[in-house]
Design a protein around this motif. Sequence first.
Motif, short mmCIF file in Angstrom:
data_model
loop_
_atom_site.label_atom_id
_atom_site.label_comp_id
_atom_site.label_asym_id
_atom_site.label_seq_id
_atom_site.Cartn_x
_atom_site.Cartn_y
_atom_site.Cartn_z
N ALA A 106 17.13 -37.09 -8.05
CA ALA A 106 17.79 -36.71 -6.80
C ALA A 106 19.31 -36.72 -6.96
O ALA A 106 20.00 -35.83 -6.47
N ALA A 139 20.41 -33.67 -8.77
CA ALA A 139 20.41 -32.49 -7.90
C ALA A 139 21.64 -32.46 -7.01
O ALA A 139 22.25 -31.40 -6.79
N TYR A 197 18.20 -27.90 -7.35
CA TYR A 197 17.09 -28.77 -6.97
C TYR A 197 15.82 -28.29 -7.65
O TYR A 197 15.42 -27.13 -7.50
N THR A 240 11.74 -29.19 -8.13
CA THR A 240 10.63 -29.96 -7.57
C THR A 240 9.31 -29.49 -8.15
O THR A 240 9.15 -28.33 -8.53
N ARG A 255 10.26 -35.01 -7.52
CA ARG A 255 11.57 -34.51 -7.92
C ARG A 255 11.60 -34.41 -9.45
O ARG A 255 11.20 -35.35 -10.13
N GLU A 310 21.25 -25.30 -3.44
CA GLU A 310 21.40 -26.03 -2.18
C GLU A 310 21.41 -25.07 -0.98
O GLU A 310 20.83 -25.38 0.07
N ARG A 327 17.81 -24.02 -0.11
CA ARG A 327 17.07 -25.07 0.58
C ARG A 327 17.59 -25.24 2.02
O ARG A 327 16.80 -25.48 2.93
N ILE A 379 18.43 -31.72 1.85
CA ILE A 379 19.48 -31.58 0.85
C ILE A 379 20.41 -32.78 0.95
O ILE A 379 20.35 -33.55 1.90
N TYR A 387 17.85 -35.87 0.52
CA TYR A 387 16.93 -35.56 -0.58
C TYR A 387 16.58 -36.80 -1.39
O TYR A 387 15.66 -36.78 -2.20
#
Length: 270
Positions: free
Chosen positions: A56, A59, A65, A67, A79, A194, A197, A204, A208
């Motif tokens: 995290a 990211a 990010y 996942t 993550r 970002e 998302r 975010i 996150y």
Amino acid sequence: MCIRDSINAEYMGNKSQYLEKMYYQALDENAIVEGVKKHGVAVGGRKMMDQEFLHAQEALESGIYMTYYCESKKSECSRVGSTSRCFCGHVGSDHNKSIKARSVNTSCLKCPCKFFAFVPSRPEECGMYWLPRRKEFDVTKWRAPCKCNHTHEDHIANRPQRCRQCPCSQFRSYFACVVCDQSWEDHQVLIETESERRAEGKPIGRNYLPLSVNKELQEIVFKKAADDVEELGPYTRPRPRPRPASNRPIGDRKPPSTMLRPFPPGPFKR
């Protein structure tokens, strides 16, 4: 008590049913918080929690990010980051991670692997929580299994991922995701910026981070770990104290009291 699953519960619709399934006796978040306060986090849970927190942070710093995502359940199950294991056997830091326009490059720098495909690196991630409890079990040697009884490292990294050890034509996972209960084949590594998302209303920034839906639990888990390390420091096993030597001859010594006890009543034969 392993609380890895509560990290991902924030992405599921029916959280109470999920927690009830995974925690058995801990049926709500308050019970989980009290359990962590009293017993702390299990060793395997601590490893996974620290890994999730690291990914995290990565990211947040990079703005990319990654996942482990199940489309059918709309679930972000884990993550993904630098210490995550790829199907080829190398970790995320051994792969490219770049997004240019609509092109994404996650090829491996150490082998012909063309894209990063996340695989669980611990049996707890597959619900096999009993394996690390076995005396002779070495978690560092565990690899995600295929139904052909060989691991993902015994298969070719690129599709169709044939097995090198047997006629198996493709990898078929012999495990299920501990979060969504779906097979490995039902997942993909989702890579987003970002802004992407944010447009979809996904967490975010600091939201996150693991356990962000429960700030109290988040503070207990991550702050308590730092406090414990600072207070205890490195563990060293104390040297056993030598038993005082007896001056009595060996033949005159009495046997231990446990040897003098009669057998308990019952249908036992001597």
